[in-house]
Write an enzyme that holds these catalytic residues in place. Structure first.
Site, PDB file in Angstrom:
ATOM      1  CB  THR A   1     -33.605  -5.591   4.158  1.00 27.48           C
ATOM      2  OG1 THR A   1     -31.933  -5.619   3.624  1.00 27.48           O
ATOM      3  CG2 THR A   1     -34.056  -4.257   2.242  1.00 27.48           C
TER       4      THR A   1
ATOM      5  CD  GLU B   1     -35.484  -3.649  -1.125  1.00 31.34           C
ATOM      6  OE1 GLU B   1     -36.388  -4.007  -0.746  1.00 31.34           O
ATOM      7  OE2 GLU B   1     -34.335  -4.688  -1.153  1.00 31.34           O
TER       8      GLU B   1
ATOM      9  CE  LYS C   1     -32.521 -20.975  -9.613  1.00 34.82           C
ATOM     10  NZ  LYS C   1     -33.433 -20.552  -7.687  1.00 34.82           N
TER      11      LYS C   1
ATOM     12  CD1 TRP D   1     -36.446 -22.722 -11.500  1.00 33.77           C
ATOM     13  CD2 TRP D   1     -38.219 -20.532 -11.996  1.00 33.77           C
ATOM     14  NE1 TRP D   1     -35.411 -21.802 -11.428  1.00 33.77           N
ATOM     15  CE2 TRP D   1     -36.319 -20.533 -12.322  1.00 33.77           C
ATOM     16  CE3 TRP D   1     -39.187 -20.097 -12.614  1.00 33.77           C
ATOM     17  CZ2 TRP D   1     -36.335 -19.437 -12.688  1.00 33.77           C
ATOM     18  CZ3 TRP D   1     -38.906 -18.689 -12.528  1.00 33.77           C
ATOM     19  CH2 TRP D   1     -37.318 -18.181 -13.225  1.00 33.77           C
TER      20      TRP D   1
END
Length: 577
Positions: free
Chosen positions: A215, A361, A471, A476
């Protein structure tokens, strides 16, 4: 008391023996899904299709699919003679690290290395040097294939620290050799191409690891994953099918030059997809030079490209951009959400844009914003809302949007949850990190860490990364939504919205804005512009950024070309203290 199995009758014994003899006589041969099968088929079905390699400042080189297959067979045979070995199901054989740009040589290796059962380790050359060394220390490669025109300074530090490497193969566009003796077996890549070609690729198990990658390290140290032949073959087949749907419509008439570096998640599968799709020409630009790339789009007749939004922005704003007619070019967007303002700018130039989504992934593609038949007659504005979404799952992908208890959230286009997925090509594990593996694979589903909404028709839209969502006061705020709206202001070139620590609300949004070249803009102008969307009910007023910071320099980017929000959060973390 032990339960005895009933004795088989003489007739049953006879039937079993006949079945066994039939299997032996029939000559049945299993067909492992290995990447060499893609090459063998494509070079037979489309022998005269073309691969063009034209680096900046260099000359144009071209091979047919048939000639390319011969190159791969030569390289594969040479690698076997150099002692590189095959792996077993879910177990590595020789691991070969490659440090290279988007070249014909690199595409050779995407086939040659896995086809002998070894594992291709695509080194992210955009990582910081210490991160490159970190990934090497986990991967423990047996050999290093490296472009010495640009990366020779890496060789000695790598060999000093990674003692598993016993072979270096060097590549050059300038007929350059090593500047010193590295005390290890060193072979020029051109020698591999002179080897007698393999007549047949060795038969290997489809579960043998074919590739290894890491990654980009935006949430911590880079994490390593690997993919088997079966996973890559199924992924490439599925992406090829999805790319044939509108508005992508990729087929045998197209010229493809995806601008996703081959070191980044297989270039989104490009080396395999171009073969399966029958693309008549595959263009490789070497090291990315945007003026050169614009010229290649024109001179080679490129009809399809793709990459992260930053790449589209550069193509549209480069000083040479206005010289070229980009009408009809299709751009597959991924890596991060497409800002609406950038979409509008591309549409004004006649570029067709559609989004997709995936992760390192997941090999990487999971969804694409293709259009169902019932949407083909919609207006352009209606279609725009669909192609800017994250899309529908590509074939063989299953997905859900779930709450913290892994229960499905309502498919109402409003309720936010985490996207979880399941498909044949999701990485089995993180290398040397069982804890991260367990955290990602829960209840039989891979948890992406991406926050999404689910629409009644099944399309999804990624609202944010869990690490990027803001947040505030227990609620959110989508940085992606705010960025998309701000990007539509005619004077805005780039924008990033980040959450900054706030004593009262936990976090509050801060917008960092880069004006377009030659434009000027103020914080008040952006704030007044956002109030229009508040008035129309598109965003609540409490979403408005507490600060809007105008900067002249372009925003920092990650190794894969995305805006580096981690760096921005570090830079502006004290805005409210």
């Amino acid at each position: 008391m032990k339960k005895l199995r009933p004795r088989r009758s003489d007739k049953e014994e006879q039937n079993q023996q006949e079945q066994k003899e039939t299997k032996e006589i029939s000559g049945f041969r299993d067909y492992p899904l290995t990447v060499d099968k893609i090459l063998t088929w494509a070079s037979y079905a489309f022998p005269n299709n073309e691969i063009v390699y034209w680096p900046p400042g260099g000359s144009r080189a071209s091979v047919t699919f048939s000639q390319f297959a011969d190159r791969v067979r030569r390289v594969a045979a040479a690698l076997m003679d150099l002692g590189l070995r095959s792996g077993k199901p879910w177990e590595f054989g020789s691991k070969i690290a490659v440090m290279e740009w988007d070249t014909l040589r690199y595409v050779d290796l995407f086939y040659a290395i896995p086809s002998i059962g070894s594992t291709l380790f695509t080194v992210n050359i955009r990582l910081a040097p210490h991160e490159v060394m970190y990934t090497m220390s986990i991967a423990k490669p047996d050999a290093l294939v490296i472009n010495i025109d640009d990366f020779e300074p890496f060789i000695k530090p790598i060999l000093d620290n990674i003692k598993t490497i016993k072979l270096v193969i060097y590549m050059s566009d300038r007929s350059k050799g090593p500047s010193q003796d590295y005390g290890i077996k060193t072979v020029p890549y051109e020698e591999l191409l002179k080897h007698e070609p393999l007549k047949e690729f060795p038969e290997i198990d489809e579960r043998t690891p074919a590739t290894m990658l890491f990654t980009s390290g935006t949430t911590g140290p880079p994490k390593g994953v690997y993919f088997t032949h079966r996973q890559l073959a199924l992924h490439a087949s599925s992406v090829t099918i999805a790319l044939s749907y509108p508005p992508y419509n990729i087929g045998v008439k197209d010229v493809s030059m995806p601008l996703i570096p081959l070191f980044h998640v297989h270039g989104w599968g490009t080396p395999y997809v171009v073969m399966l799709s029958g693309t008549r020409k595959y263009v490789l630009p070497g090291r990315y030079d945007w003026g050169h790339i614009l010229r290649l789009i024109h001179d080679e007749g490129v009809t399809y490209t793709g990459g992260v939004p930053t790449i589209l922005y550069v193509l549209l704003t480069h000083p040479d951009s206005s010289k070229y007619d980009l009408r009809g070019l299709r751009f597959g967007n991924g890596g991060s959400a497409m800002p609406e303002g950038l979409y509008n700018a591309a549409k004004a130039r006649g570029i067709i844009v559609a989004s997709g989504y995936g992760m390192t992934e997941t090999a990487p593609v999971l969804t694409m914003a293709y259009l169902r038949p019932e949407y083909l007659n919609w207006s352009e504005d209606e279609k725009k809302q669909l192609v800017l979404r994250t899309g529908l799952p590509i074939p063989l992908v299953q997905l859900r949007v779930v709450d913290e208890q892994d229960n499905d959230v309502p498919m109402d286009g409003k309720t936010i949850g985490e996207l979880v997925v399941w498909s044949p090509w999701i990485a089995k594990e993180y290398l040397d990190d069982p804890e991260k593996t367990r955290n990602a694979w829960r209840n039989g589903w891979f948890h992406t860490g991406d926050v999404a909404v689910w629409f009644p028709d099944g399309y999804i839209f990624i609202v944010d990364r869990l690490k990027d969502v803001i947040k505030s006061g227990g609620e959110w705020i989508s940085s992606v939504k705010l960025e998309s709206i701000i990007s539509t202001h005619p004077a805005v070139g780039e924008v990033a919205v980040i959450g900054v620590p706030h004593e009262k609300w936990g976090e509050r949004p801060v917008a960092i804005v880069v004006p377009k070249p030659g434009e000027r803009i103020t914080e008040d102008e952006i704030r007044n512009y956002l109030m229009q969307f508040v008035g129309r009910g598109e965003i609540p007023k409490w979403w408005l950024p507490d600060k809007i910071i105008i900067v002249e320099a372009e925003l920092p980017k990650t190794s894969t070309g995305k805006i580096d929000k981690k760096l921005l959060r570090d830079r502006f973390k004290d805005e409210f203290t």
